[in-house]
Scaffold this motif. Structure first.
Motif, PDB file in Angstrom:
ATOM      1  N   UNK A 113      -2.659 -28.950 -23.254  1.00  0.00           N
ATOM      2  CA  UNK A 113      -1.706 -29.593 -23.295  1.00  0.00           C
ATOM      3  C   UNK A 113      -0.423 -29.565 -23.970  1.00  0.00           C
ATOM      4  N   UNK A 114       0.422 -29.625 -22.728  1.00  0.00           N
ATOM      5  CA  UNK A 114       1.803 -29.415 -22.700  1.00  0.00           C
ATOM      6  C   UNK A 114       2.333 -30.239 -23.850  1.00  0.00           C
ATOM      7  N   UNK A 115       3.603 -30.274 -24.741  1.00  0.00           N
ATOM      8  CA  UNK A 115       3.908 -30.850 -25.576  1.00  0.00           C
ATOM      9  C   UNK A 115       5.298 -31.081 -25.482  1.00  0.00           C
ATOM     10  N   UNK A 116       6.130 -31.870 -26.152  1.00  0.00           N
ATOM     11  CA  UNK A 116       7.413 -32.121 -26.297  1.00  0.00           C
ATOM     12  C   UNK A 116       8.376 -33.343 -27.665  1.00  0.00           C
ATOM     13  N   UNK A 117       8.821 -32.500 -28.372  1.00  0.00           N
ATOM     14  CA  UNK A 117       8.232 -34.173 -29.389  1.00  0.00           C
ATOM     15  C   UNK A 117       9.976 -34.659 -29.558  1.00  0.00           C
ATOM     16  N   UNK A 118      10.282 -36.193 -29.458  1.00  0.00           N
ATOM     17  CA  UNK A 118      11.907 -35.649 -30.836  1.00  0.00           C
ATOM     18  C   UNK A 118      11.857 -36.374 -31.830  1.00  0.00           C
ATOM     19  N   UNK A 119      12.880 -36.447 -32.852  1.00  0.00           N
ATOM     20  CA  UNK A 119      12.852 -37.160 -33.516  1.00  0.00           C
ATOM     21  C   UNK A 119      13.877 -38.034 -33.535  1.00  0.00           C
ATOM     22  N   UNK A 162       8.847 -31.617 -20.582  1.00  0.00           N
ATOM     23  CA  UNK A 162       7.404 -30.802 -20.679  1.00  0.00           C
ATOM     24  C   UNK A 162       7.185 -31.187 -18.827  1.00  0.00           C
ATOM     25  N   UNK A 163       7.984 -32.333 -18.380  1.00  0.00           N
ATOM     26  CA  UNK A 163       7.518 -31.518 -16.470  1.00  0.00           C
ATOM     27  C   UNK A 163       8.414 -30.165 -15.944  1.00  0.00           C
ATOM     28  N   UNK A 164       9.431 -29.906 -16.553  1.00  0.00           N
ATOM     29  CA  UNK A 164       9.845 -28.795 -16.112  1.00  0.00           C
ATOM     30  C   UNK A 164       8.975 -27.846 -16.900  1.00  0.00           C
ATOM     31  N   UNK A 165       7.749 -27.904 -18.040  1.00  0.00           N
ATOM     32  CA  UNK A 165       7.144 -26.964 -18.675  1.00  0.00           C
ATOM     33  C   UNK A 165       6.302 -26.374 -17.770  1.00  0.00           C
ATOM     34  N   UNK A 166       5.443 -27.761 -17.187  1.00  0.00           N
ATOM     35  CA  UNK A 166       4.763 -28.117 -16.175  1.00  0.00           C
ATOM     36  C   UNK A 166       4.836 -27.328 -14.586  1.00  0.00           C
ATOM     37  N   UNK A 167       5.939 -27.273 -14.214  1.00  0.00           N
ATOM     38  CA  UNK A 167       5.727 -26.832 -13.115  1.00  0.00           C
ATOM     39  C   UNK A 167       6.129 -25.555 -12.993  1.00  0.00           C
ATOM     40  N   UNK A 168       7.001 -24.635 -14.433  1.00  0.00           N
ATOM     41  CA  UNK A 168       6.620 -23.299 -14.599  1.00  0.00           C
ATOM     42  C   UNK A 168       5.925 -23.566 -14.716  1.00  0.00           C
ATOM     43  N   UNK A 169       4.662 -23.240 -15.615  1.00  0.00           N
ATOM     44  CA  UNK A 169       3.245 -22.927 -15.555  1.00  0.00           C
ATOM     45  C   UNK A 169       2.281 -22.989 -14.409  1.00  0.00           C
ATOM     46  N   UNK A 170       2.848 -24.005 -13.934  1.00  0.00           N
ATOM     47  CA  UNK A 170       2.040 -24.112 -12.378  1.00  0.00           C
ATOM     48  C   UNK A 170       2.662 -23.064 -11.608  1.00  0.00           C
ATOM     49  N   UNK A 171       4.279 -22.585 -11.965  1.00  0.00           N
ATOM     50  CA  UNK A 171       4.610 -21.548 -10.572  1.00  0.00           C
ATOM     51  C   UNK A 171       4.224 -20.051 -11.048  1.00  0.00           C
ATOM     52  N   UNK A 172       4.227 -20.014 -11.812  1.00  0.00           N
ATOM     53  CA  UNK A 172       4.122 -18.752 -12.890  1.00  0.00           C
ATOM     54  C   UNK A 172       2.739 -18.221 -13.679  1.00  0.00           C
ATOM     55  N   UNK A 173       2.067 -19.435 -13.598  1.00  0.00           N
ATOM     56  CA  UNK A 173       0.810 -18.959 -14.283  1.00  0.00           C
ATOM     57  C   UNK A 173       0.325 -19.400 -15.976  1.00  0.00           C
ATOM     58  N   UNK A 174      -0.739 -19.479 -16.548  1.00  0.00           N
ATOM     59  CA  UNK A 174      -1.048 -19.556 -18.095  1.00  0.00           C
ATOM     60  C   UNK A 174      -0.593 -18.521 -19.099  1.00  0.00           C
ATOM     61  N   UNK A 175      -0.463 -17.144 -18.512  1.00  0.00           N
ATOM     62  CA  UNK A 175      -0.585 -15.480 -19.102  1.00  0.00           C
ATOM     63  C   UNK A 175       1.382 -16.096 -19.390  1.00  0.00           C
ATOM     64  N   UNK A 176       2.016 -15.905 -18.378  1.00  0.00           N
ATOM     65  CA  UNK A 176       2.822 -15.863 -18.294  1.00  0.00           C
ATOM     66  C   UNK A 176       4.101 -17.059 -18.945  1.00  0.00           C
ATOM     67  N   UNK A 177       3.693 -18.354 -19.003  1.00  0.00           N
ATOM     68  CA  UNK A 177       4.227 -19.788 -19.454  1.00  0.00           C
ATOM     69  C   UNK A 177       4.004 -19.833 -20.720  1.00  0.00           C
ATOM     70  N   UNK A 178       2.516 -19.411 -21.332  1.00  0.00           N
ATOM     71  CA  UNK A 178       2.759 -19.246 -22.908  1.00  0.00           C
ATOM     72  C   UNK A 178       3.232 -18.387 -23.576  1.00  0.00           C
ATOM     73  N   UNK A 179       3.543 -17.128 -23.421  1.00  0.00           N
ATOM     74  CA  UNK A 179       4.630 -16.321 -24.114  1.00  0.00           C
ATOM     75  C   UNK A 179       5.731 -16.811 -23.854  1.00  0.00           C
ATOM     76  N   UNK A 180       6.146 -17.221 -21.870  1.00  0.00           N
ATOM     77  CA  UNK A 180       7.565 -17.801 -22.794  1.00  0.00           C
ATOM     78  C   UNK A 180       7.983 -19.294 -23.666  1.00  0.00           C
ATOM     79  N   UNK A 181       7.058 -20.088 -23.352  1.00  0.00           N
ATOM     80  CA  UNK A 181       7.138 -20.811 -24.315  1.00  0.00           C
ATOM     81  C   UNK A 181       7.211 -20.846 -25.148  1.00  0.00           C
ATOM     82  N   UNK A 182       6.612 -19.857 -26.279  1.00  0.00           N
ATOM     83  CA  UNK A 182       6.621 -19.090 -27.592  1.00  0.00           C
ATOM     84  C   UNK A 182       8.422 -18.665 -27.611  1.00  0.00           C
TER      85      UNK A 182
END
Length: 148
Positions: A141-147, A34-54
């Motif tokens: 709200x950015x999330x990541x879970x573990x089983x 999640x922390x890495x995703x937030x850093x990516x989001x802040x660096x690349x912006x919302x649109x690019x981040x959401x597309x990349x995360x999916x």
């Protein structure tokens, strides 16, 4: 002589026996993801981040670890585990025990937090106990879970 070597071994065995038997990744890995995703989001912006995360090959899906993102109303706006879920409102979705986990997701603030629930593991295709770390950034709200 033997006793001096056995004591540290027994101590290590007891230490590892006290940890939960996670079926895959550990909670610390989910939080780091999640922390890495937030850093990516802040660096690349919302649109690019959401597309990349999916995207499964976007760098945020690693076996049973994947990033997902909700908007404040409970709609999935990115999902690395199952991109087909993007656009789905999950506020009324319940786990097998009747828990409205997405309602808890959207209560998470910028300080972050954990939510426990049961969900289908995309790797094993079985319903398993899951703990998810989430953190709010701007209006997502950015999330990541573990089983477990």
């Amino acid at each position: 002589m033997i006793n001096k070597y056995l004591t540290p071994i027994w101590a290590l065995l007891l230490l590892f026996a006290s940890f939960p038997a996670w079926s895959g990744s550990a909670p610390a890995q989910a939080k780091a993801h999640v922390e890495a995703a937030i850093a990516f989001y802040k660096e690349h912006g919302k649109e690019v981040a959401l597309e990349t995360f999916s995207k499964r090959d976007g760098g945020f899906v690693n076996e049973d670890l994947y990033i997902f993102v909700y908007d404040p109303q409970g709609t999935i706006i990115a999902h690395g585990g199952d991109p087909a879920l993007v656009g789905e409102d999950y506020t009324d979705v319940q786990d097998v025990d009747g828990k409205h986990f997405a309602r808890e997701f959207i209560k998470i603030g910028p300080e972050g937090g954990w939510v426990d629930y049961k969900w289908t593991n995309y790797v094993t295709d079985h319903i398993e106990e899951k703990t998810t770390y989430l953190q709010r950034v701007d209006d997502v709200i950015i999330g990541c879970g573990v089983y477990k």
